[in-house]
Motif scaffolding. Structure first.
Motif, mmCIF file in Angstrom:
data_model
loop_
_atom_site.group_PDB
_atom_site.id
_atom_site.type_symbol
_atom_site.label_atom_id
_atom_site.label_comp_id
_atom_site.label_asym_id
_atom_site.label_seq_id
_atom_site.Cartn_x
_atom_site.Cartn_y
_atom_site.Cartn_z
ATOM 1 N N MET A 87 -17.715 6.856 -2.075
ATOM 2 C CA MET A 87 -16.225 6.235 -2.732
ATOM 3 C C MET A 87 -15.556 5.586 -2.008
ATOM 4 N N ALA A 88 -14.512 5.414 -2.079
ATOM 5 C CA ALA A 88 -13.899 3.798 -1.329
ATOM 6 C C ALA A 88 -12.997 3.976 -0.867
ATOM 7 N N TRP A 89 -12.480 4.044 0.400
ATOM 8 C CA TRP A 89 -10.986 3.827 0.586
ATOM 9 C C TRP A 89 -10.537 2.812 0.666
ATOM 10 N N VAL A 90 -8.795 2.938 0.409
ATOM 11 C CA VAL A 90 -8.806 1.456 0.523
ATOM 12 C C VAL A 90 -7.727 2.478 1.755
ATOM 13 N N VAL A 91 -7.371 1.285 2.444
ATOM 14 C CA VAL A 91 -6.794 1.007 3.927
ATOM 15 C C VAL A 91 -5.633 -0.339 3.792
ATOM 16 N N GLN A 92 -4.055 -0.109 4.113
ATOM 17 C CA GLN A 92 -3.355 -1.089 3.128
ATOM 18 C C GLN A 92 -3.555 -1.757 5.500
ATOM 19 N N ASP A 93 -2.632 -2.701 5.246
ATOM 20 C CA ASP A 93 -1.820 -3.193 6.194
ATOM 21 C C ASP A 93 -1.163 -2.247 7.768
ATOM 22 N N GLY A 94 -1.649 -2.606 8.404
ATOM 23 C CA GLY A 94 -0.859 -1.611 9.471
ATOM 24 C C GLY A 94 0.731 -2.403 9.707
ATOM 25 N N LYS A 95 0.994 -2.160 10.796
ATOM 26 C CA LYS A 95 2.551 -2.528 11.703
ATOM 27 C C LYS A 95 2.059 -4.038 12.325
ATOM 28 N N LEU A 96 0.755 -3.575 13.082
ATOM 29 C CA LEU A 96 1.039 -4.783 14.006
ATOM 30 C C LEU A 96 0.107 -5.311 13.840
ATOM 31 N N PRO A 97 -0.145 -6.876 13.926
ATOM 32 C CA PRO A 97 -0.736 -8.296 13.537
ATOM 33 C C PRO A 97 -2.056 -7.975 13.844
ATOM 34 N N ASN A 98 -2.504 -6.888 15.218
ATOM 35 C CA ASN A 98 -4.003 -6.906 14.229
ATOM 36 C C ASN A 98 -4.590 -5.835 13.683
ATOM 37 N N GLN A 99 -3.485 -4.943 12.634
ATOM 38 C CA GLN A 99 -3.671 -4.210 11.650
ATOM 39 C C GLN A 99 -3.743 -4.902 10.215
ATOM 40 N N LYS A 100 -3.308 -5.897 10.462
ATOM 41 C CA LYS A 100 -2.910 -6.582 9.356
ATOM 42 C C LYS A 100 -3.971 -7.668 8.506
ATOM 43 N N LEU A 101 -4.755 -7.844 7.806
ATOM 44 C CA LEU A 101 -5.489 -8.904 6.992
ATOM 45 C C LEU A 101 -5.200 -10.655 6.766
ATOM 46 N N PRO A 102 -5.747 -10.804 7.176
ATOM 47 C CA PRO A 102 -5.660 -12.665 7.104
ATOM 48 C C PRO A 102 -5.200 -12.782 6.152
ATOM 49 N N PRO A 103 -4.331 -13.717 6.100
ATOM 50 C CA PRO A 103 -3.904 -14.405 4.341
ATOM 51 C C PRO A 103 -4.892 -15.157 4.432
ATOM 52 N N PRO A 104 -5.321 -15.743 2.474
ATOM 53 C CA PRO A 104 -6.642 -16.550 2.615
ATOM 54 C C PRO A 104 -6.768 -17.704 2.758
ATOM 55 N N PRO A 105 -7.926 -18.283 3.369
ATOM 56 C CA PRO A 105 -7.198 -20.140 3.316
ATOM 57 C C PRO A 105 -6.709 -20.657 2.144
ATOM 58 N N ALA A 106 -6.090 -21.316 2.897
ATOM 59 C CA ALA A 106 -5.232 -22.231 1.404
ATOM 60 C C ALA A 106 -5.862 -23.338 0.387
ATOM 61 N N ASP A 107 -7.849 -23.802 1.171
ATOM 62 C CA ASP A 107 -8.673 -24.073 0.122
ATOM 63 C C ASP A 107 -9.466 -22.992 -0.692
ATOM 64 N N TYR A 108 -8.785 -21.536 -0.747
ATOM 65 C CA TYR A 108 -9.485 -20.433 -1.129
ATOM 66 C C TYR A 108 -9.429 -21.021 -3.055
ATOM 67 N N PRO A 109 -10.712 -20.647 -3.720
ATOM 68 C CA PRO A 109 -10.443 -20.638 -5.190
ATOM 69 C C PRO A 109 -9.312 -19.822 -5.710
ATOM 70 N N LYS A 110 -8.937 -20.220 -6.918
ATOM 71 C CA LYS A 110 -7.730 -19.303 -7.444
ATOM 72 C C LYS A 110 -8.115 -18.505 -8.367
ATOM 73 N N CYS A 111 -7.849 -17.296 -9.177
ATOM 74 C CA CYS A 111 -8.732 -16.237 -9.773
ATOM 75 C C CYS A 111 -8.204 -16.861 -11.501
#
Length: 111
Positions: A87-111
């Protein structure tokens, strides 16, 4: 995680990526939500990242979902993956900075 619908003699070593957790209870037969939680060890449970679900039994785990992302939990017997023991657990961002995924790099390819 409950295992009573899968017939077999072996236990199932389940592993959770991205977290350690506490094993607060386990038993044989069907989990009884009205009776079994009274026996949970909430004082000094064992900390793990892999646990064995006994054949025909269940295990109750507890963890703080503070690591955002999609995390796989699976049986370590490869053939059991095709039986649905994953199974997969989907864990969303939390309230604290260390509980958030960083945004993708500016040069990350777009879909």
């Amino acid at each position: 995680m409950q295992d009573t619908s899968i017939l077999g003699a072996e236990s199932h070593p389940l592993h959770l990526h991205g977290f350690n957790f506490f094993v607060v209870g386990q038993g044989f037969g069907n989990f009884n939500p009205n009776k079994d939680p009274a026996n949970f060890n909430l004082v000094d449970p064992v900390e793990r990242n892999t646990f064995g679900v006994p054949s025909g039994g269940w295990v109750a785990i507890r963890f703080l979902a503070d690591n955002p992302g999609v995390w796989l939990m699976h049986c370590h017997f490869d053939v059991h993956l095709s039986w649905g023991l994953r199974m997969a657990w989907v864990v969303q961002d939390g309230k604290l900075p260390n509980q958030k995924l960083p945004p993708p790099p500016a040069d990350y390819p777009k879909c």
